[in-house]
Design an enzyme around this catalytic site. Structure first.
Site, PDB file in Angstrom:
ATOM      1  N   LYS A   1       0.879  -1.175   0.000  1.00  0.00           N
ATOM      2  CA  LYS A   1       0.000   0.000   0.000  1.00  0.00           C
ATOM      3  C   LYS A   1       0.918   1.226   0.000  1.00  0.00           C
ATOM      4  O   LYS A   1       1.448   1.638   1.040  1.00  0.00           O
ATOM      5  CB  LYS A   1      -0.863  -0.015   1.266  1.00  0.00           C
ATOM      6  CG  LYS A   1      -2.187   0.740   1.166  1.00  0.00           C
ATOM      7  CD  LYS A   1      -2.097   2.183   0.774  1.00  0.00           C
ATOM      8  CE  LYS A   1      -1.954   3.110   1.954  1.00  0.00           C
ATOM      9  NZ  LYS A   1      -1.875   4.544   1.556  1.00  0.00           N
TER      10      LYS A   1
ATOM     11  N   CYS B   1      13.829  10.383   6.441  1.00  0.00           N
ATOM     12  CA  CYS B   1      13.672  10.089   7.871  1.00  0.00           C
ATOM     13  C   CYS B   1      14.976  10.315   8.611  1.00  0.00           C
ATOM     14  O   CYS B   1      14.973  10.722   9.767  1.00  0.00           O
ATOM     15  CB  CYS B   1      13.186   8.660   8.069  1.00  0.00           C
ATOM     16  SG  CYS B   1      14.157   7.443   7.171  1.00  0.00           S
TER      17      CYS B   1
ATOM     18  N   GLU C   1       9.828  16.650  14.312  1.00  0.00           N
ATOM     19  CA  GLU C   1      10.336  16.356  12.972  1.00  0.00           C
ATOM     20  C   GLU C   1       9.842  17.428  11.998  1.00  0.00           C
ATOM     21  O   GLU C   1       8.643  17.644  11.861  1.00  0.00           O
ATOM     22  CB  GLU C   1       9.839  14.975  12.526  1.00  0.00           C
ATOM     23  CG  GLU C   1      10.449  14.539  11.218  1.00  0.00           C
ATOM     24  CD  GLU C   1      10.021  13.129  10.821  1.00  0.00           C
ATOM     25  OE1 GLU C   1       8.811  12.811  10.936  1.00  0.00           O
ATOM     26  OE2 GLU C   1      10.890  12.346  10.390  1.00  0.00           O
TER      27      GLU C   1
ATOM     28  N   GLU D   1       9.117   1.511  11.013  1.00  0.00           N
ATOM     29  CA  GLU D   1      10.208   2.455  10.732  1.00  0.00           C
ATOM     30  C   GLU D   1       9.585   3.842  10.716  1.00  0.00           C
ATOM     31  O   GLU D   1       8.857   4.194   9.784  1.00  0.00           O
ATOM     32  CB  GLU D   1      10.844   2.129   9.369  1.00  0.00           C
ATOM     33  CG  GLU D   1      11.465   0.746   9.287  1.00  0.00           C
ATOM     34  CD  GLU D   1      12.751   0.619  10.084  1.00  0.00           C
ATOM     35  OE1 GLU D   1      13.373   1.655  10.392  1.00  0.00           O
ATOM     36  OE2 GLU D   1      13.124  -0.510  10.424  1.00  0.00           O
ATOM     37  N   LEU D   2       9.879   4.644  11.758  1.00  0.00           N
ATOM     38  CA  LEU D   2       9.102   5.873  11.972  1.00  0.00           C
ATOM     39  C   LEU D   2       9.955   7.132  11.858  1.00  0.00           C
ATOM     40  O   LEU D   2      11.024   7.117  11.264  1.00  0.00           O
ATOM     41  CB  LEU D   2       8.395   5.760  13.329  1.00  0.00           C
ATOM     42  CG  LEU D   2       7.619   4.443  13.539  1.00  0.00           C
ATOM     43  CD1 LEU D   2       6.999   4.395  14.918  1.00  0.00           C
ATOM     44  CD2 LEU D   2       6.541   4.256  12.471  1.00  0.00           C
TER      45      LEU D   2
HETATM   46  P1  NDP Z   1       2.207   8.724   7.261  1.00  0.00           P
HETATM   47  O1  NDP Z   1       2.364   8.081   8.587  1.00  0.00           O
HETATM   48  O2  NDP Z   1       1.278   9.852   7.123  1.00  0.00           O
HETATM   49  O3  NDP Z   1       1.735   7.647   6.178  1.00  0.00           O
HETATM   50  C1  NDP Z   1       2.469   6.457   5.924  1.00  0.00           C
HETATM   51  C2  NDP Z   1       1.573   5.459   5.222  1.00  0.00           C
HETATM   52  O4  NDP Z   1       0.550   5.010   6.122  1.00  0.00           O
HETATM   53  C3  NDP Z   1       0.846   6.033   4.010  1.00  0.00           C
HETATM   54  O5  NDP Z   1       0.789   5.042   3.000  1.00  0.00           O
HETATM   55  C4  NDP Z   1      -0.528   6.331   4.580  1.00  0.00           C
HETATM   56  O6  NDP Z   1      -1.508   6.373   3.579  1.00  0.00           O
HETATM   57  C5  NDP Z   1      -0.722   5.128   5.491  1.00  0.00           C
HETATM   58  N1  NDP Z   1      -1.731   5.285   6.531  1.00  0.00           N
HETATM   59  C6  NDP Z   1      -2.301   6.425   7.007  1.00  0.00           C
HETATM   60  N2  NDP Z   1      -3.164   6.134   8.008  1.00  0.00           N
HETATM   61  C7  NDP Z   1      -3.136   4.791   8.180  1.00  0.00           C
HETATM   62  C8  NDP Z   1      -3.794   3.881   9.077  1.00  0.00           C
HETATM   63  N3  NDP Z   1      -4.638   4.292  10.017  1.00  0.00           N
HETATM   64  N4  NDP Z   1      -3.499   2.565   8.969  1.00  0.00           N
HETATM   65  C9  NDP Z   1      -2.623   2.124   8.044  1.00  0.00           C
HETATM   66  N5  NDP Z   1      -1.983   2.926   7.177  1.00  0.00           N
HETATM   67  C10 NDP Z   1      -2.226   4.249   7.241  1.00  0.00           C
HETATM   68  O7  NDP Z   1       3.686   9.106   6.809  1.00  0.00           O
HETATM   69  P2  NDP Z   1       4.124   9.951   5.537  1.00  0.00           P
HETATM   70  O8  NDP Z   1       3.642   9.297   4.303  1.00  0.00           O
HETATM   71  O9  NDP Z   1       3.770  11.376   5.795  1.00  0.00           O
HETATM   72  O10 NDP Z   1       5.716   9.780   5.553  1.00  0.00           O
HETATM   73  C11 NDP Z   1       6.579  10.625   6.228  1.00  0.00           C
HETATM   74  C12 NDP Z   1       7.010   9.983   7.540  1.00  0.00           C
HETATM   75  O11 NDP Z   1       7.653   8.755   7.276  1.00  0.00           O
HETATM   76  C13 NDP Z   1       8.026  10.818   8.300  1.00  0.00           C
HETATM   77  O12 NDP Z   1       7.691  10.838   9.657  1.00  0.00           O
HETATM   78  C14 NDP Z   1       9.316  10.048   8.103  1.00  0.00           C
HETATM   79  O13 NDP Z   1      10.274  10.239   9.109  1.00  0.00           O
HETATM   80  C15 NDP Z   1       8.826   8.651   8.050  1.00  0.00           C
HETATM   81  N6  NDP Z   1       9.797   7.788   7.404  1.00  0.00           N
HETATM   82  C16 NDP Z   1      10.507   6.913   8.173  1.00  0.00           C
HETATM   83  C17 NDP Z   1      11.497   6.139   7.607  1.00  0.00           C
HETATM   84  C18 NDP Z   1      12.297   5.182   8.414  1.00  0.00           C
HETATM   85  O14 NDP Z   1      12.962   4.335   7.834  1.00  0.00           O
HETATM   86  N7  NDP Z   1      12.284   5.255   9.733  1.00  0.00           N
HETATM   87  C19 NDP Z   1      11.809   6.247   6.174  1.00  0.00           C
HETATM   88  C20 NDP Z   1      10.983   7.170   5.464  1.00  0.00           C
HETATM   89  C21 NDP Z   1      10.020   7.918   6.074  1.00  0.00           C
HETATM   90  P3  NDP Z   1      -1.833   7.773   2.867  1.00  0.00           P
HETATM   91  O15 NDP Z   1      -0.534   8.401   2.464  1.00  0.00           O
HETATM   92  O16 NDP Z   1      -2.605   7.362   1.689  1.00  0.00           O
HETATM   93  O17 NDP Z   1      -2.557   8.585   3.878  1.00  0.00           O
END
Ligand code: NDP
Length: 515
Positions: free
Chosen positions: A181, A287, A385, A253-254
């Protein structure tokens, strides 16, 4: 296998504008134009995908490593042969520069296919175990890694190839079927990779793409045997709760707020170049971006001057091919508001803007590469962040204050220390509470797939890469084979006083310890 055509074709167009109620418009953040529509899949569609995945997974697992590896090798070549097309797709849906797509996505994706093709058999080989336990003496003890079945991967928008698709590769290599997804903002690269895998010989439905919004991600967690999530910490917590309710494993991974420490004996040119590059590349939407810098007082002014000159020289805008700009667009429009908010909050609390500091007017979503000084931990720019092209720099008295400030965060993903004293650098690294620390470098640990990459504190649970990066998609199964057949072992029924005493003596002997 899901492809653009296979996902509700009436709702999907890659270059058209035929959106309908059940579709999502994909925008080019560099220009603001809608470039495609993809299906917004509901729970029923995700359920059907999972059923198809369950049907094909046993066959994929049965192919073994030797059957799967050639497909991965072909995919590695496919990525290189089609790199211009992949880069075009990534640039069009993220607004990033050509180089950001080439260096951090093409390079990662191609390498990862080769890496997992070669290393999956090693990491998942049966382990022969020897035990000091008397009860299993003479028996054959084995741990094998069995694929979990159907893996759900949920990815963010910042690296559609590396962070969304990249985690599918080891999951597939282990013999699982995968449903990805991708972020609703950047689904096109994931669909292109479906085409790649199909052409390279992956059996249908082993890799499927569930395009959609958060609700689609939520539905996916309800269907799969394990969830691999990359994204923000708040969403990660929701994913953890949903996974806990189904009692399935989740790897998270957040977010991060990675510090860079510049000690007084650092090579300041290298430190400044690294600070600027690793805070601004991908418009700071990484990230493990450098999000904050702590500089020892004696070298603070010189470091700030070097950084200011370098950031002022960055070219910023929509890329017109290779070498045209250093900093591209912000991929996710609301991200601009957040970056703006962090800068405004810092300025209101006394920070100085030395370069940039505002969004660019006109087409597309751009924030100027920005340097902030006079910052402290009362400011969001130093604690939350930002995920944008900002570099806040704080003066510290000494290394102790630098370490204290670096650790003053809810996050713990990466970090950097710059010093010519390598032993000191390593000692400081060991005191930073984060998943990875680079000495005289930043981020580069991510490229070595042998090294585990994961977050401490609220930056995540679990890790990608290395042995755990593939074993997490499996469950360990212990197999114990008794090779001899005594009619009755000494501990079996019936209990007798004599036997019990003998066992007691043996237990005392083997557990005698030391005074
Ligand atoms: P989000 O948490 O907003 O979204 C991540 C994914 O989760 C998207 O595909 C989103 O869908 C989906 N999603 C949203 N709500 C839900 C739910 N309730 N249940 C399941 N899936 C859901 O992150 P971002 O896309 O904004 O990405 C940026 C973040 O990612 C930053 O915090 C960054 O640090 C982190 N990141 C961490 C990395 C690591 O390796 N630690 C690497 C890269 C990024 P949709 O987009 O369609 O809403």
């Amino acid at each position: 296998m899901a492809s653009v055509e296979q996902q509700a074709p009436e709702e999907v167009a890659v270059n058209g504008n035929n959106g309908s109620a059940g579709s999502i418009a994909v925008e080019n953040p560099g220009t603001g134009e809608v470039i495609a529509h993809v299906a917004d899949l509901d729970a029923a569609a995700v359920h059907e995908m999972a059923e198809r995945a369950r049907q094909v997974q046993p066959g994929w697992e049965a192919m073994g490593f030797e059957g799967r590896a050639p497909i991965f090798k072909r995919a590695q070549k496919w990525i290189m042969d089609n790199q211009d097309r992949i880069i075009d797709t990534i640039v069009s849906e993220t607004g990033k520069t050509y180089e950001d797509a080439q260096l951090a996505e093409i390079s990662y994706g191609a390498h990862a296919f080769g890496f997992w093709a070669k290393n999956a058999p090693k990491y998942l080989a049966d382990e022969k175990v020897s035990s000091s336990q008397l009860f299993v003496k003479g028996k054959k003890l084995t741990v094998r890694w069995r694929p979990l079945g159907v893996i759900g991967v949920i990815g963010p928008w910042n690296y559609p190839l590396t962070n969304s698709f990249g985690d599918c590769i080891p999951a597939l290599a282990a013999g699982n079927a995968v449903i990805l997804k991708p972020s609703e903002i950047t689904p096109l690269t994931s669909l292109l990779m479906a085409e790649c895998l199909q052409e390279c010989g992956l059996p249908p439905d082993v890799y499927q793409v569930a395009t959609g919004r958060g609700a689609t991600g939520k539905a996916l967690i309800d269907e799969v045997d394990m969830i691999m999530f990359t994204g923000s910490t708040p969403t990660g917590k929701k994913v953890a709760v949903a996974a806990a309710e189904r009692l399935i494993p989740a790897s998270l991974e957040l977010g991060g707020k990675d510090p860079l420490i510049v000690l007084r004996d650092a090579d300041l040119d290298r430190a400044a170049n690294a600070a600027v590059f690793y805070s601004m590349q991908n418009s700071g939407q990484t990230c493990i971006s450098i999000e904050r810098v702590y500089v020892e007082a004696p070298v603070y002014d010189e470091f700030v001057q070097k950084v200011t000159e370098k950031v002022s020289a960055l070219r910023h805008g929509h890329p017109q091919g290779p070498g045209s700009v250093e900093v591209g667009a912000m991929t996710f429009p609301p991200q601009l508001d957040l970056v703006e908010k962090h800068v405004a909050d810092a300025v209101a609390k006394g920070a100085k803007v030395l370069v940039g500091g505002k969004r660019r007017e006109g087409q597309g979503y751009y924030f100027e590469p920005t340097v902030l000084t006079d910052v402290d931990h009362s400011m969001e720019a130093m604690t939350d962040e930002t995920f944008g092209p900002t570099l806040p720099i704080m003066k510290v008295e000494d290394v102790e204050e630098a370490i204290k400030m670096a650790n003053d965060s809810i996050f713990g993903l990466g970090g950097s220390v710059f010093t010519k004293d390598l032993a000191k650098g390593e000692a400081v690294a060991r005191r930073i509470h984060s998943g990875a620390v680079n000495v005289n470098d930043a981020l580069i640990n991510y490229t070595a797939l042998e090294l585990p990459m994961g977050g401490a504190k609220q930056s995540g649970l679990g890790s990608r890469h290395g042995a755990n990066g593939i074993r997490k998609y499996c469950e360990p199964q212990t197999i114990v084979v008794s090779r001899s057949f005594p009619k009755r072992d000494i501990h079996m029924f019936p209990y007798t006083e004599k036997n019990t005493k003998r066992i007691g003596k043996v237990l005392k002997l083997v557990n005698r310890g030391k005074k």
